[in-house]
Design a protein around this motif. Structure first.
Motif, PDB file in Angstrom:
ATOM      1  N   LEU A  80     -13.602  18.952 -34.600  1.00  0.00           N
ATOM      2  CA  LEU A  80     -13.008  19.156 -33.286  1.00  0.00           C
ATOM      3  C   LEU A  80     -13.342  18.008 -32.334  1.00  0.00           C
ATOM      4  CD1 LEU A  80     -11.333  21.102 -31.590  1.00  0.00           C
ATOM      5  CD2 LEU A  80     -13.448  22.238 -30.947  1.00  0.00           C
ATOM      6  N   ALA A  81     -14.601  17.584 -32.332  1.00  0.00           N
ATOM      7  CA  ALA A  81     -15.004  16.487 -31.453  1.00  0.00           C
ATOM      8  C   ALA A  81     -14.303  15.187 -31.845  1.00  0.00           C
ATOM      9  CB  ALA A  81     -16.518  16.305 -31.492  1.00  0.00           C
ATOM     10  N   GLN A  82     -14.192  14.926 -33.144  1.00  0.00           N
ATOM     11  CA  GLN A  82     -13.517  13.704 -33.591  1.00  0.00           C
ATOM     12  C   GLN A  82     -12.040  13.723 -33.218  1.00  0.00           C
ATOM     13  OE1 GLN A  82     -15.108  11.038 -35.154  1.00  0.00           O
ATOM     14  NE2 GLN A  82     -13.203  10.022 -34.659  1.00  0.00           N
ATOM     15  N   PHE A  83     -11.385  14.882 -33.404  1.00  0.00           N
ATOM     16  CA  PHE A  83      -9.969  14.997 -33.055  1.00  0.00           C
ATOM     17  C   PHE A  83      -9.762  14.798 -31.558  1.00  0.00           C
ATOM     18  CE2 PHE A  83      -6.317  17.580 -31.745  1.00  0.00           C
ATOM     19  CZ  PHE A  83      -5.326  16.940 -32.465  1.00  0.00           C
ATOM     20  N   ALA A  84     -10.606  15.437 -30.748  1.00  0.00           N
ATOM     21  CA  ALA A  84     -10.474  15.302 -29.297  1.00  0.00           C
ATOM     22  C   ALA A  84     -10.759  13.867 -28.851  1.00  0.00           C
ATOM     23  CB  ALA A  84     -11.421  16.269 -28.593  1.00  0.00           C
ATOM     24  N   ALA A  85     -11.775  13.247 -29.425  1.00  0.00           N
ATOM     25  CA  ALA A  85     -12.110  11.866 -29.053  1.00  0.00           C
ATOM     26  C   ALA A  85     -10.991  10.901 -29.456  1.00  0.00           C
ATOM     27  CB  ALA A  85     -13.426  11.449 -29.702  1.00  0.00           C
ATOM     28  N   ASP A  86     -10.433  11.094 -30.644  1.00  0.00           N
ATOM     29  CA  ASP A  86      -9.321  10.229 -31.068  1.00  0.00           C
ATOM     30  C   ASP A  86      -8.100  10.414 -30.170  1.00  0.00           C
ATOM     31  OD1 ASP A  86     -10.832   9.157 -33.096  1.00  0.00           O
ATOM     32  OD2 ASP A  86      -9.972  10.444 -34.663  1.00  0.00           O
ATOM     33  N   SER A  87      -7.847  11.655 -29.758  1.00  0.00           N
ATOM     34  CA  SER A  87      -6.723  11.908 -28.856  1.00  0.00           C
ATOM     35  C   SER A  87      -6.955  11.235 -27.506  1.00  0.00           C
ATOM     36  CB  SER A  87      -6.518  13.403 -28.661  1.00  0.00           C
ATOM     37  OG  SER A  87      -6.159  14.006 -29.878  1.00  0.00           O
ATOM     38  N   CYS A  88      -8.191  11.278 -27.022  1.00  0.00           N
ATOM     39  CA  CYS A  88      -8.512  10.603 -25.762  1.00  0.00           C
ATOM     40  C   CYS A  88      -8.334   9.096 -25.893  1.00  0.00           C
ATOM     41  CB  CYS A  88      -9.940  10.929 -25.325  1.00  0.00           C
ATOM     42  SG  CYS A  88     -10.162  12.627 -24.788  1.00  0.00           S
ATOM     43  N   ARG A  89      -8.766   8.533 -27.016  1.00  0.00           N
ATOM     44  CA  ARG A  89      -8.599   7.089 -27.229  1.00  0.00           C
ATOM     45  C   ARG A  89      -7.120   6.711 -27.298  1.00  0.00           C
ATOM     46  NH1 ARG A  89     -12.958   7.863 -30.572  1.00  0.00           N
ATOM     47  NH2 ARG A  89     -14.860   6.998 -29.703  1.00  0.00           N
ATOM     48  N   ASP A  90      -6.310   7.567 -27.941  1.00  0.00           N
ATOM     49  CA  ASP A  90      -4.869   7.309 -27.995  1.00  0.00           C
ATOM     50  C   ASP A  90      -4.260   7.300 -26.605  1.00  0.00           C
ATOM     51  OD1 ASP A  90      -4.910   7.119 -30.730  1.00  0.00           O
ATOM     52  OD2 ASP A  90      -4.130   9.138 -31.090  1.00  0.00           O
ATOM     53  N   ALA A  91      -4.823   8.098 -25.716  1.00  0.00           N
ATOM     54  CA  ALA A  91      -4.329   8.162 -24.339  1.00  0.00           C
ATOM     55  C   ALA A  91      -4.910   7.047 -23.476  1.00  0.00           C
ATOM     56  CB  ALA A  91      -4.662   9.519 -23.729  1.00  0.00           C
ATOM     57  N   GLY A  92      -5.773   6.214 -24.062  1.00  0.00           N
ATOM     58  CA  GLY A  92      -6.356   5.105 -23.323  1.00  0.00           C
ATOM     59  C   GLY A  92      -7.613   5.478 -22.548  1.00  0.00           C
ATOM     60  N   GLU A  93      -8.204   6.605 -22.845  1.00  0.00           N
ATOM     61  CA  GLU A  93      -9.395   7.074 -22.145  1.00  0.00           C
ATOM     62  C   GLU A  93     -10.613   6.977 -23.059  1.00  0.00           C
ATOM     63  OE1 GLU A  93      -9.581   7.955 -18.986  1.00  0.00           O
ATOM     64  OE2 GLU A  93      -7.444   7.658 -18.671  1.00  0.00           O
ATOM     65  N   SER A  94     -11.080   5.768 -23.294  1.00  0.00           N
ATOM     66  CA  SER A  94     -12.199   5.586 -24.219  1.00  0.00           C
ATOM     67  C   SER A  94     -13.510   6.112 -23.641  1.00  0.00           C
ATOM     68  CB  SER A  94     -12.343   4.118 -24.608  1.00  0.00           C
ATOM     69  OG  SER A  94     -12.568   3.323 -23.465  1.00  0.00           O
ATOM     70  N   ALA A  95     -13.682   6.060 -22.326  1.00  0.00           N
ATOM     71  CA  ALA A  95     -14.908   6.600 -21.722  1.00  0.00           C
ATOM     72  C   ALA A  95     -14.961   8.113 -21.913  1.00  0.00           C
ATOM     73  CB  ALA A  95     -14.967   6.252 -20.242  1.00  0.00           C
ATOM     74  N   LEU A  96     -13.837   8.774 -21.746  1.00  0.00           N
ATOM     75  CA  LEU A  96     -13.778  10.215 -21.957  1.00  0.00           C
ATOM     76  C   LEU A  96     -14.023  10.556 -23.429  1.00  0.00           C
ATOM     77  CD1 LEU A  96     -13.253  12.881 -20.516  1.00  0.00           C
ATOM     78  CD2 LEU A  96     -10.827  12.549 -20.940  1.00  0.00           C
ATOM     79  N   ALA A  97     -13.505   9.725 -24.321  1.00  0.00           N
ATOM     80  CA  ALA A  97     -13.724   9.934 -25.754  1.00  0.00           C
ATOM     81  C   ALA A  97     -15.204   9.852 -26.097  1.00  0.00           C
ATOM     82  CB  ALA A  97     -12.935   8.907 -26.564  1.00  0.00           C
ATOM     83  N   SER A  98     -15.905   8.920 -25.488  1.00  0.00           N
ATOM     84  CA  SER A  98     -17.350   8.799 -25.726  1.00  0.00           C
ATOM     85  C   SER A  98     -18.093  10.042 -25.264  1.00  0.00           C
ATOM     86  CB  SER A  98     -17.907   7.576 -25.003  1.00  0.00           C
ATOM     87  OG  SER A  98     -17.325   6.406 -25.496  1.00  0.00           O
ATOM     88  N   LYS A  99     -17.674  10.594 -24.142  1.00  0.00           N
ATOM     89  CA  LYS A  99     -18.315  11.819 -23.636  1.00  0.00           C
ATOM     90  C   LYS A  99     -18.056  13.003 -24.556  1.00  0.00           C
ATOM     91  CE  LYS A  99     -19.580   9.481 -20.053  1.00  0.00           C
ATOM     92  NZ  LYS A  99     -19.180   8.135 -20.405  1.00  0.00           N
ATOM     93  N   VAL A 100     -16.863  13.091 -25.113  1.00  0.00           N
ATOM     94  CA  VAL A 100     -16.551  14.175 -26.052  1.00  0.00           C
ATOM     95  C   VAL A 100     -17.419  14.043 -27.296  1.00  0.00           C
ATOM     96  CG1 VAL A 100     -14.765  15.103 -27.583  1.00  0.00           C
ATOM     97  CG2 VAL A 100     -14.203  14.536 -25.229  1.00  0.00           C
ATOM     98  N   GLU A 101     -17.575  12.820 -27.808  1.00  0.00           N
ATOM     99  CA  GLU A 101     -18.425  12.609 -28.977  1.00  0.00           C
ATOM    100  C   GLU A 101     -19.874  12.973 -28.672  1.00  0.00           C
ATOM    101  OE1 GLU A 101     -17.561   8.529 -29.858  1.00  0.00           O
ATOM    102  OE2 GLU A 101     -15.981   9.080 -31.275  1.00  0.00           O
ATOM    103  N   LEU A 102     -20.360  12.610 -27.499  1.00  0.00           N
ATOM    104  CA  LEU A 102     -21.724  12.957 -27.105  1.00  0.00           C
ATOM    105  C   LEU A 102     -21.884  14.473 -27.015  1.00  0.00           C
ATOM    106  CD1 LEU A 102     -24.544  12.108 -26.148  1.00  0.00           C
ATOM    107  CD2 LEU A 102     -23.623  12.011 -23.823  1.00  0.00           C
ATOM    108  N   ALA A 103     -20.908  15.151 -26.436  1.00  0.00           N
ATOM    109  CA  ALA A 103     -20.966  16.614 -26.335  1.00  0.00           C
ATOM    110  C   ALA A 103     -20.988  17.251 -27.725  1.00  0.00           C
ATOM    111  CB  ALA A 103     -19.780  17.128 -25.527  1.00  0.00           C
ATOM    112  N   GLY A 104     -20.229  16.699 -28.658  1.00  0.00           N
ATOM    113  CA  GLY A 104     -20.237  17.215 -30.030  1.00  0.00           C
ATOM    114  C   GLY A 104     -21.591  17.044 -30.692  1.00  0.00           C
ATOM    115  N   LYS A 105     -22.214  15.896 -30.488  1.00  0.00           N
ATOM    116  CA  LYS A 105     -23.543  15.658 -31.072  1.00  0.00           C
ATOM    117  C   LYS A 105     -24.579  16.601 -30.489  1.00  0.00           C
ATOM    118  CE  LYS A 105     -22.466  10.829 -31.912  1.00  0.00           C
ATOM    119  NZ  LYS A 105     -22.643   9.456 -31.437  1.00  0.00           N
ATOM    120  N   ILE A 106     -24.523  16.812 -29.194  1.00  0.00           N
ATOM    121  CA  ILE A 106     -25.476  17.719 -28.548  1.00  0.00           C
ATOM    122  C   ILE A 106     -25.236  19.155 -29.020  1.00  0.00           C
ATOM    123  CG2 ILE A 106     -26.129  18.728 -26.324  1.00  0.00           C
ATOM    124  CD1 ILE A 106     -25.728  15.900 -25.131  1.00  0.00           C
ATOM    125  N   ALA A 107     -23.980  19.543 -29.175  1.00  0.00           N
ATOM    126  CA  ALA A 107     -23.669  20.893 -29.647  1.00  0.00           C
ATOM    127  C   ALA A 107     -24.219  21.120 -31.051  1.00  0.00           C
ATOM    128  CB  ALA A 107     -22.156  21.124 -29.622  1.00  0.00           C
TER     129      ALA A 107
END
Length: 129
Positions: A80-107
């Motif tokens: 889920l985190a990888q899919f959401a982060a990739d979708s954010c990167r596709d939208a040009g939001e790499s900073a948001l993608a990094s936060k999603v990946e961090l949230a996944g790691k913490i979870a």
């Protein structure tokens, strides 16, 4: 769904997304996300035999079902985190993608805390403390 179908859907969606990006970038992102969701469901549909095999192996090894639950939940969080982060990167939001990946790691760390407690308890018991 076999790999040929997955690859076909991905290539067609990529072509559509690139063609739409010139005129309507927001539609391009929607096409990418919809194709990603479709592919994710197709992949998850085929993973059921693997999940059953892992459950069988854990049961035959005498391990608790709790370990399987932690494993499957961790895998779900990863996907889920990888899919959401990739979708954010596709939208040009790499900073948001990094936060999603961090949230996944913490979870995953939070989910694994009971397992770490059991390991630490076993280690302390072996040491004799």
């Amino acid at each position: 769904m076999n790999m040929i179908a997955v690859a076909g859907i991905a290539v067609i969606a990529a072509i559509l997304a690139v063609m739409l990006k010139r005129y309507h970038q927001e539609y391009s992102i929607v096409v990418s996300i919809c194709a990603g969701v479709l592919l994710l469901f197709a992949i998850l549909e085929n993973i059921t035999p693997a999940i059953q095999q892992i459950n069988t192996l854990l049961a035959s090894a005498g391990l608790s079902a709790e370990y399987a639950a932690i494993l499957f939940k961790s895998l779900g969080i990863c996907f889920l985190a990888q899919f959401a982060a990739d979708s954010c990167r596709d939208a040009g939001e790499s900073a948001l993608a990094s936060k999603v990946e961090l949230a996944g790691k913490i979870a995953i760390v939070v989910l694994s805390l009971p397992l770490f407690e059991k390991i630490a308890g076993t280690a302390v018991g072996l040491i004799g403390g």
